[in-house]
Design a protein around this motif. Structure first.
Motif, PDB file in Angstrom:
ATOM      1  N   LEU A   1      11.616  21.293 -11.951  1.00 39.65           N
ATOM      2  CA  LEU A   1      10.373  20.498 -11.774  1.00 39.65           C
ATOM      3  C   LEU A   1      10.500  19.481 -10.587  1.00 39.65           C
ATOM      4  CD1 LEU A   1      10.321  19.485 -15.686  1.00 39.65           C
ATOM      5  CD2 LEU A   1       8.917  21.234 -14.521  1.00 39.65           C
ATOM      6  N   GLY A   2      11.510  18.827 -10.521  1.00 39.36           N
ATOM      7  CA  GLY A   2      11.491  17.889  -9.316  1.00 39.36           C
ATOM      8  C   GLY A   2      11.256  18.762  -7.636  1.00 39.36           C
ATOM      9  N   GLY A   3      11.812  19.969  -7.623  1.00 40.01           N
ATOM     10  CA  GLY A   3      11.632  20.612  -6.470  1.00 40.01           C
ATOM     11  C   GLY A   3      10.231  21.065  -6.399  1.00 40.01           C
ATOM     12  N   ILE A   4       9.487  21.527  -7.727  1.00 44.58           N
ATOM     13  CA  ILE A   4       7.980  22.269  -7.557  1.00 44.58           C
ATOM     14  C   ILE A   4       7.249  20.878  -7.058  1.00 44.58           C
ATOM     15  CG2 ILE A   4       6.248  22.829  -9.002  1.00 44.58           C
ATOM     16  CD1 ILE A   4       8.215  24.260 -10.695  1.00 44.58           C
TER      17      ILE A   4
ATOM     18  N   PHE B   1       9.144   9.727   0.772  1.00 43.47           N
ATOM     19  CA  PHE B   1       9.890   9.317   2.069  1.00 43.47           C
ATOM     20  C   PHE B   1      10.212  10.696   2.793  1.00 43.47           C
ATOM     21  CE2 PHE B   1      13.815   8.196   3.892  1.00 43.47           C
ATOM     22  CZ  PHE B   1      13.584   6.998   4.736  1.00 43.47           C
ATOM     23  N   SER B   2      10.618  11.646   1.933  1.00 44.43           N
ATOM     24  CA  SER B   2      11.208  12.791   2.519  1.00 44.43           C
ATOM     25  C   SER B   2       9.789  13.602   3.449  1.00 44.43           C
ATOM     26  CB  SER B   2      11.706  13.802   1.486  1.00 44.43           C
ATOM     27  OG  SER B   2      12.125  15.010   2.089  1.00 44.43           O
ATOM     28  N   GLY B   3       8.910  13.517   2.504  1.00 45.78           N
ATOM     29  CA  GLY B   3       7.586  14.107   3.272  1.00 45.78           C
ATOM     30  C   GLY B   3       7.186  13.256   4.652  1.00 45.78           C
ATOM     31  N   VAL B   4       7.237  11.762   4.658  1.00 44.63           N
ATOM     32  CA  VAL B   4       6.903  11.005   5.491  1.00 44.63           C
ATOM     33  C   VAL B   4       7.586  11.199   6.805  1.00 44.63           C
ATOM     34  CG1 VAL B   4       7.112   8.545   6.131  1.00 44.63           C
ATOM     35  CG2 VAL B   4       5.360   9.285   4.517  1.00 44.63           C
TER      36      VAL B   4
ATOM     37  N   VAL C   1      13.320  15.913  -2.881  1.00 43.15           N
ATOM     38  CA  VAL C   1      13.524  15.488  -1.684  1.00 43.15           C
ATOM     39  C   VAL C   1      13.904  16.864  -0.989  1.00 43.15           C
ATOM     40  CG1 VAL C   1      15.183  14.788  -0.172  1.00 43.15           C
ATOM     41  CG2 VAL C   1      14.812  13.465  -1.696  1.00 43.15           C
ATOM     42  N   ILE C   2      14.324  17.885  -1.761  1.00 37.68           N
ATOM     43  CA  ILE C   2      14.245  19.373  -1.124  1.00 37.68           C
ATOM     44  C   ILE C   2      13.183  19.949  -1.188  1.00 37.68           C
ATOM     45  CG2 ILE C   2      15.159  21.696  -1.492  1.00 37.68           C
ATOM     46  CD1 ILE C   2      17.559  19.966  -2.858  1.00 37.68           C
TER      47      ILE C   2
END
Length: 305
Positions: free
Chosen positions: A20-23, A66-69, A253-254
């Motif tokens: 769910l976190g990955g999606i 944060f990962s996307g930014v 994050v992934i």
């Protein structure tokens, strides 16, 4: 592999939470949304109490945003000045939102009200975005594939306290960005969302920002507002489940890195249609669950509730 969540007081499959976190991380990177509008209802569906889901989801939003930014900063598609102005309103809104959340919790109706808020906001925003995006695609095809022109001037340009935002190519009043940030901050605290599903359309259609910098700027603001919201919930409500947050965080994050790569390959109008369809799907599922009689009318919980 089942894992017990101490604050939520339920056992959940760890790989399900990672998935769910990955999606949701993928969605974050693609659309510039924190993903809370989707993740928080999904947590409801797998049995996480709404109060815990709202407070804990803000943790995962911080990580995926944060990962996307970082990816958007490398492409120089983040308007830091606009993000800072949005952030000022967002922090104040988050503080007000946590006060409202605590009041609703004291009344004992926070679970129902959170779900009703989701149905209303997701239904309205998803419908408007879907209609507008389809119209934009239709106009783009008629214009031979050329992107529709952005309106150069609207009521925003007539307001005082103007500031120049060079990355966005705008010279507008700071009042609308602060107001948008304030409203999104309240939503972050009450609904456990980053507010991207409100923020992104507002930045495009109200502020007139170019789509290419909207995603990164939205994520920049979301990081700080949701981090502040998490801190307030953890210290006042004690409803942040760290075991749940860590699993969602790793997947998020992934997924955000994958989503950012996918987002660069799709047109802005196509991204908005996909986001609108997702919003409406989640809204429909929540509304269905609220209207249909549950299989078990009563439940017994700790403390005799």
């Amino acid at each position: 592999m089942q894992i017990y969540l101490p604050i939520a007081e339920v056992s959940v499959n760890a790989f399900l939470l990672l998935g769910l976190g990955g999606i949701v991380g993928v969605l974050s990177g693609m659309f510039g949304v924190g993903g809370g509008f989707l993740m928080t209802p999904l947590l409801f569906f797998i049995g996480i109490p709404p109060a815990v889901a709202v407070a804990t989801e803000a943790n995962q939003i911080v990580a995926s945003s944060f990962s996307g930014v970082l990816a958007h900063l490398r492409r120089k598609t983040v308007d830091l000045r606009m993000g800072t102005v949005l952030l000022v309103g967002g922090l104040v809104g988050a503080a007000v939102g946590v006060v409202l959340f605590n009041y609703l919790k004291s009344l004992g109706q926070v679970d129902l009200l959170v779900k009703l808020c989701y149905v209303v906001f997701l239904g309205v925003v998803g419908s408007l975005m879907f209609i507008e995006s389809l119209n934009a695609i239709r106009k783009s095809k008629k214009a031979g594939g050329a992107p529709p022109k952005r309106r150069q001037r609207n009521w925003v340009h007539s307001l005082p306290f103007k500031m120049r935002f060079r990355t966005s190519g705008l010279y507008i009043s700071v009042i609308p960005p602060i107001a948008v940030g304030f409203f999104v901050g309240i939503l972050a605290a009450i609904m456990g969302v980053g507010g991207g599903f409100i923020m992104v359309p507002a930045m495009i259609y109200v502020l007139g920002m170019p789509t290419k910098v909207v995603v990164g700027t939205s994520l920049f603001q979301i990081i700080f507002v949701t981090a502040f919201t998490t801190l307030l919930h953890a210290t006042t409500n004690f409803t942040v489940d760290m075991a749940l947050a860590v699993l969602l965080l790793i997947g998020g994050v992934i997924g955000a890195q994958i989503g950012t790569a996918i987002g660069t390959k799709l047109k802005a109008e196509q991204l908005r249609v996909l986001l609108a369809a997702l919003v409406l799907a989640v809204c429909g599922k929540l509304a269905f669950d609220l209207l249909v009689m549950p299989s078990e009318l009563y439940s017994i919980g700790a403390g005799g509730h």
